[in-house]
Design a protein around this motif. Structure first.
Motif, PDB file in Angstrom:
ATOM      1  N   TYR B  36       0.829  -1.215   0.000  1.00  0.00           N
ATOM      2  CA  TYR B  36       0.000   0.000   0.000  1.00  0.00           C
ATOM      3  C   TYR B  36       0.861   1.262   0.000  1.00  0.00           C
ATOM      4  CZ  TYR B  36      -3.796  -3.114   1.364  1.00  0.00           C
ATOM      5  OH  TYR B  36      -4.713  -4.115   1.402  1.00  0.00           O
ATOM      6  N   ALA B  37       0.302   2.307  -0.531  1.00  0.00           N
ATOM      7  CA  ALA B  37       0.978   3.607  -0.512  1.00  0.00           C
ATOM      8  C   ALA B  37      -0.070   4.677  -0.199  1.00  0.00           C
ATOM      9  CB  ALA B  37       1.646   3.871  -1.855  1.00  0.00           C
ATOM     10  N   PRO B  38      -0.473   4.768   1.066  1.00  0.00           N
ATOM     11  CA  PRO B  38      -1.589   5.683   1.390  1.00  0.00           C
ATOM     12  C   PRO B  38      -1.151   7.148   1.541  1.00  0.00           C
ATOM     13  CG  PRO B  38      -0.897   4.517   3.370  1.00  0.00           C
ATOM     14  CD  PRO B  38       0.015   4.065   2.267  1.00  0.00           C
ATOM     15  N   PRO B  40      -1.463   9.911  -0.367  1.00  0.00           N
ATOM     16  CA  PRO B  40      -2.441  11.000  -0.528  1.00  0.00           C
ATOM     17  C   PRO B  40      -3.346  11.153   0.696  1.00  0.00           C
ATOM     18  CG  PRO B  40      -2.348   9.644  -2.504  1.00  0.00           C
ATOM     19  CD  PRO B  40      -1.556   8.936  -1.454  1.00  0.00           C
ATOM     20  N   LEU B  41      -3.715  10.028   1.299  1.00  0.00           N
ATOM     21  CA  LEU B  41      -4.563  10.108   2.491  1.00  0.00           C
ATOM     22  C   LEU B  41      -3.792  10.702   3.665  1.00  0.00           C
ATOM     23  CD1 LEU B  41      -6.549   6.758   2.428  1.00  0.00           C
ATOM     24  CD2 LEU B  41      -7.364   9.049   1.936  1.00  0.00           C
ATOM     25  N   ARG B  43      -1.416  12.824   3.436  1.00  0.00           N
ATOM     26  CA  ARG B  43      -1.381  14.260   3.147  1.00  0.00           C
ATOM     27  C   ARG B  43      -2.727  14.895   3.534  1.00  0.00           C
ATOM     28  NH1 ARG B  43      -1.808  16.085  -2.114  1.00  0.00           N
ATOM     29  NH2 ARG B  43      -1.539  13.935  -2.819  1.00  0.00           N
ATOM     30  N   GLY B  44      -3.785  14.206   3.169  1.00  0.00           N
ATOM     31  CA  GLY B  44      -5.120  14.714   3.468  1.00  0.00           C
ATOM     32  C   GLY B  44      -5.365  14.853   4.963  1.00  0.00           C
ATOM     33  N   PHE B  45      -5.006  13.806   5.722  1.00  0.00           N
ATOM     34  CA  PHE B  45      -5.208  13.847   7.179  1.00  0.00           C
ATOM     35  C   PHE B  45      -4.338  14.918   7.837  1.00  0.00           C
ATOM     36  CE2 PHE B  45      -6.604   9.172   7.092  1.00  0.00           C
ATOM     37  CZ  PHE B  45      -7.939   9.533   7.093  1.00  0.00           C
ATOM     38  N   GLY B  47      -3.174  17.572   6.503  1.00  0.00           N
ATOM     39  CA  GLY B  47      -3.672  18.897   6.142  1.00  0.00           C
ATOM     40  C   GLY B  47      -4.934  19.241   6.896  1.00  0.00           C
ATOM     41  N   ARG B  48      -5.812  18.269   7.007  1.00  0.00           N
ATOM     42  CA  ARG B  48      -7.105  18.531   7.646  1.00  0.00           C
ATOM     43  C   ARG B  48      -6.956  18.796   9.145  1.00  0.00           C
ATOM     44  NH1 ARG B  48     -12.254  18.148   6.172  1.00  0.00           N
ATOM     45  NH2 ARG B  48     -13.823  17.615   7.722  1.00  0.00           N
ATOM     46  N   GLN B 362     -13.937   9.555   8.121  1.00  0.00           N
ATOM     47  CA  GLN B 362     -13.164   9.248   6.912  1.00  0.00           C
ATOM     48  C   GLN B 362     -12.770   7.767   6.878  1.00  0.00           C
ATOM     49  OE1 GLN B 362     -12.855  11.946   8.707  1.00  0.00           O
ATOM     50  NE2 GLN B 362     -12.566  13.741   7.399  1.00  0.00           N
ATOM     51  N   LEU B 365     -15.739   5.876   5.875  1.00  0.00           N
ATOM     52  CA  LEU B 365     -15.938   6.024   4.430  1.00  0.00           C
ATOM     53  C   LEU B 365     -15.048   5.041   3.661  1.00  0.00           C
ATOM     54  CD1 LEU B 365     -16.929   7.569   1.873  1.00  0.00           C
ATOM     55  CD2 LEU B 365     -14.920   9.015   2.149  1.00  0.00           C
ATOM     56  N   LEU B 366     -13.788   4.966   4.076  1.00  0.00           N
ATOM     57  CA  LEU B 366     -12.870   4.047   3.395  1.00  0.00           C
ATOM     58  C   LEU B 366     -13.394   2.616   3.474  1.00  0.00           C
ATOM     59  CD1 LEU B 366      -9.397   5.410   4.569  1.00  0.00           C
ATOM     60  CD2 LEU B 366     -10.350   5.516   2.266  1.00  0.00           C
ATOM     61  N   ALA B 371     -12.390  -0.530   1.411  1.00  0.00           N
ATOM     62  CA  ALA B 371     -10.975  -0.633   1.784  1.00  0.00           C
ATOM     63  C   ALA B 371     -10.772  -1.801   2.739  1.00  0.00           C
ATOM     64  CB  ALA B 371     -10.528   0.663   2.452  1.00  0.00           C
ATOM     65  N   PHE B 375      -5.502  -1.957   4.962  1.00  0.00           N
ATOM     66  CA  PHE B 375      -5.244  -0.647   4.367  1.00  0.00           C
ATOM     67  C   PHE B 375      -5.595   0.468   5.352  1.00  0.00           C
ATOM     68  CE2 PHE B 375      -6.715   3.155   2.179  1.00  0.00           C
ATOM     69  CZ  PHE B 375      -5.595   3.470   1.426  1.00  0.00           C
TER      70      PHE B 375
END
Lengths: 228, 459
Positions: B36-38, B40-41, B43-45, B47-48, B362, B365-366, B371, B375
């Motif tokens: 896995y290469a999470p 982007p998530l 980065r998202g977490f 940032g949020r 989130q 949602l995954l 998911a 993951f």
């Protein structure tokens, strides 16, 4: 791939044993557009979650093709959803810090490595099809309608044969909702996707092949379909 | 295995230990993220929840940094004191406390000491194995600089023969330490005493305070031929010791200005430096001895350790004894640092549990999108690990800065050159912390998986 739906003896109870949803039988053909309506707390979203295999306390069977999702373990249900079910939510449920492309291709992060590139390409294509050319922009800069389009692109990027939508137009103004309904219906018709949408939106429900009405956790009417 | 390990150079052993300490973190990361290469998530977490994440990183950075800074500082202080004592092979003083004599002669800390007699000094200086026997005379000062009487031989030895200008040729000339705020050619009059107790006019200098009743005023008439004033003729190169802030003058001047015999018979009154005449030797609180050969130091120490007359000691050995005591403190500090890290890890873990609840929706949602549990587990773990890793790396910088700051403060107060950069010990501590916390991060990741998806979606 087409997946007919066959429900039998579905019962969902609260932790205290109260019946939240009871549906002795329901069938749906692949590619059908089904609307579910009912008052708040009637059990519409519970039915949607049961169809997605998200409930741990459901009895009976919810069979998509040959797969009974209620008989699967949580990991098996997740695997089934990943390959067969796309989901859309009322409040979009996007990752605000990511751009539209990354949101639409979110499921590529946990799909087998060999499928990832193709899924990203499809996500990009769906975004374009839904009129979102600015795929590199963060979704925080998007309007409600645009965000829901990103959510639809995400749900349909994996080419799942089933799309479950929970109040997809509830957060949108009328004009935006109408345009979204047009695009959504056109897309699922083109792809032969089964769409099951919980909604209060009469415009959306009018476009459905069948409309189920739920009240008190029970199916009280099935307009245009077969209700057993 | 032990033989191979022992045959490795120290740096290789340290590097191997560092890698070994990081291995659990690396293995955990590889296993958790396999396939896995999470990013982007992640980065998202990040940032949020940037402010919460930043607070966590700072919390970790400050706590690890303080541990690192203190340990590095303690080691720097030990090295600095050892380096300051490097030029003092053997000290002979009147019987008393070795530690007091060490602090007085090496670190120029004012203290009351007995005197080594002229006969004893003559015996030391005349010993066949003694290369340098330098008397030290303390008690005067100029501003913040202690004025120390000694011999030119010792000055050369102390400075490694690196003197700007020249050594003294006359009783009233001085060579200053590297940090003394005087210029070559400048004149000054030493004050009697040190610090607040100094009496500027006692040796003929301009009074700058109350009238002084000094018991030796009459005797000071002896020094009036040079008026108690000295001229700076040279400046020593830095030694990294308190002697950098000292003013060195001929020991004869110190004796003279205090109204004592100047160490030489009247017919050789103008002589500077050895040999001294035992009969006219007023006594010295300490004699710095340099032997002709290393082994001779032990013989000299034994020879000049005499009940009621003299004591001889190696400053290095006295410092070692001090380090042993400090070593206990150091162990206590290391233990405290470890306990602190443990407490920080526990606090961070608690915080991570709370933080992971923030993105419960989130995560749900995954799961709703299909998911796999692994993951989701990897995503939560990598978020926790990223915070911990950033905090630990930032902690290294904070520790570096703290050690540097503390070094400056301690150096300014003691004049001991202290270089307290984080070393292998601190890196090992940090690596241990990183590995431990990466393992602990598995817990919030596991707990997140137990949360019902539907509850998360509805939250």
């Amino acid at each position: 791939m087409s997946l007919p739906l066959m429900i039998s003896g579905l019962a969902v109870r609260s932790p205290r044993g109260r019946i939240l949803l009871e549906l002795p039988a329901l069938a749906a053909a692949p590619g059908a557009l089904i609307g579910i309506r009912g008052a708040s707390g009637a059990g519409k979203t519970t039915l949607l979650y049961a169809l997605a295999g998200l409930l741990d306390r459901a009895e009976g069977s919810v069979r998509w093709g040959s797969t009974d999702v209620l008989a699967l373990g949580s990991e098996g249900r997740a695997r089934f959803r990943a390959g067969n079910i796309g989901m859309i939510f009322q409040d979009f449920m996007l990752f605000e810090e990511l751009n539209a492309q990354d949101n639409a291709a979110l499921t590529a992060l946990f799909r087998p490595r060999a499928e990832r590139a193709a899924l990203r390409d499809r996500a990009k294509a769906r975004l374009a099809l839904l009129g979102l050319a600015e795929a590199e922009h963060r979704v925080t800069s998007f309007s409600g309608g645009e965000r829901q389009r990103v959510a639809i692109a995400r749900a349909m990027a994996s080419e799942a044969p089933v799309l479950l939508a929970d109040e997809p137009t509830a957060s949108l103004d009328r004009g935006t909702a109408d345009r979204l309904i047009d695009d959504l219906v056109a897309l699922v018709r083109t792809q032969g996707t089964t769409l099951i949408a919980v909604s209060h939106d009469a415009t959306l429900l009018e476009r459905m092949d069948r409309v189920l009405t739920i009240a008190g956790g029970r199916l009280v009417s099935d307009e245009g379909g077969i209700c057993a | 295995m032990r033989v191979i390990w022992d045959s490795l150079p120290g740096a290789a052993q340290d590097l191997a230990l560092l890698i070994a300490l990081l291995v659990p973190a690396l293995i955990t990361g590889l296993l958790v993220l396999r396939g896995y290469a999470p990013w982007p998530l992640l980065r998202g977490f990040l940032g949020r929840f940037r402010w919460s994440a930043l607070l966590f990183v700072l919390l970790i950075a400050i706590s690890t940094g303080m541990g690192i800074g203190l340990l590095a500082q303690e080691r720097g202080l030990r090295r600095g004191t050892a380096q300051a004592a490097d030029k003092f092979d053997l000290i002979v003083a009147a019987p008393g406390s070795e530690l007091t004599a060490l602090f007085a002669s090496v670190f120029l800390q004012p203290s009351d000491m007995g005197l080594v007699s002229g006969n004893a000094f003559a015996e030391i200086a005349g010993h066949s194995e003694v290369e340098i026997a330098a008397p030290l005379a303390f008690g005067d000062s100029h501003g913040a600089a202690p004025v120390v009487g000694t011999t030119a031989e010792f000055l050369r030895h102390l400075s490694g023969n690196r003197v700007e200008g020249r050594l003294w040729h006359d009783h009233a000339e001085a060579v200053i330490g590297a940090l003394v705020p005087l210029e070559i050619g400048e004149g000054f009059t030493p004050a009697h005493g040190i610090g607040d107790a100094a009496e500027p006019e006692a040796h003929g200098g301009a009074p700058d305070g109350d009238e002084v009743d000094h018991g030796q005023t009459d005797a000071h008439a002896h020094s009036h031929d040079h008026g108690g004033a000295l001229t700076v003729v040279g400046r020593m190169a830095p030694t990294g010791s308190p002697w950098d802030r000292a003013i060195l003058i001929p020991v004869e001047f110190v004796w003279e200005i205090h109204g004592l015999a100047n160490g030489h018979a009247p017919e050789r009154e103008a002589q500077i430096g050895p040999p001294f005449d035992a009969e006219y030797f007023p006594g010295t609180p300490a004699v710095v001895v340099r032997a002709r050969a290393l082994w001779a130091n032990y013989a000299l120490r034994s020879e000049f350790t005499r009940d009621g007359e003299t004591m001889a000691f190696f400053p290095g050995a006295v410092l070692s004894g001090l380090y042993r005591v400090m070593g206990d403190v150091r162990q206590a500090m290391s233990l405290m640092a470890l306990v602190t890290q443990g407490l920080v890890a526990a606090s961070v873990l608690t915080g991570l549990f709370i933080l992971t609840r923030l993105f419960r929706r989130q995560i749900a949602l995954l799961r709703a999108l299909g998911a796999p549990r692994r993951f989701v587990f990897a995503t939560v773990w990598v978020f926790c690990a990223a915070l911990l890793l950033c905090g630990a790396l930032l902690g290294l910088l904070v520790g570096w800065g703290a050690a540097e700051l503390l070094s400056r403060v301690v150096s300014a107060r003691t004049d001991i050159a202290i270089s307290a950069l984080p070393g292998w010990t601190e890196l090992h501590l940090l690596a241990g912390f990183v590995s431990l916390s990466m393992l602990l991060s598995l817990l919030p990741a596991a707990v997140v998986l137990r949360q019902p998806v539907v509850d998360g979606l509805r939250s």
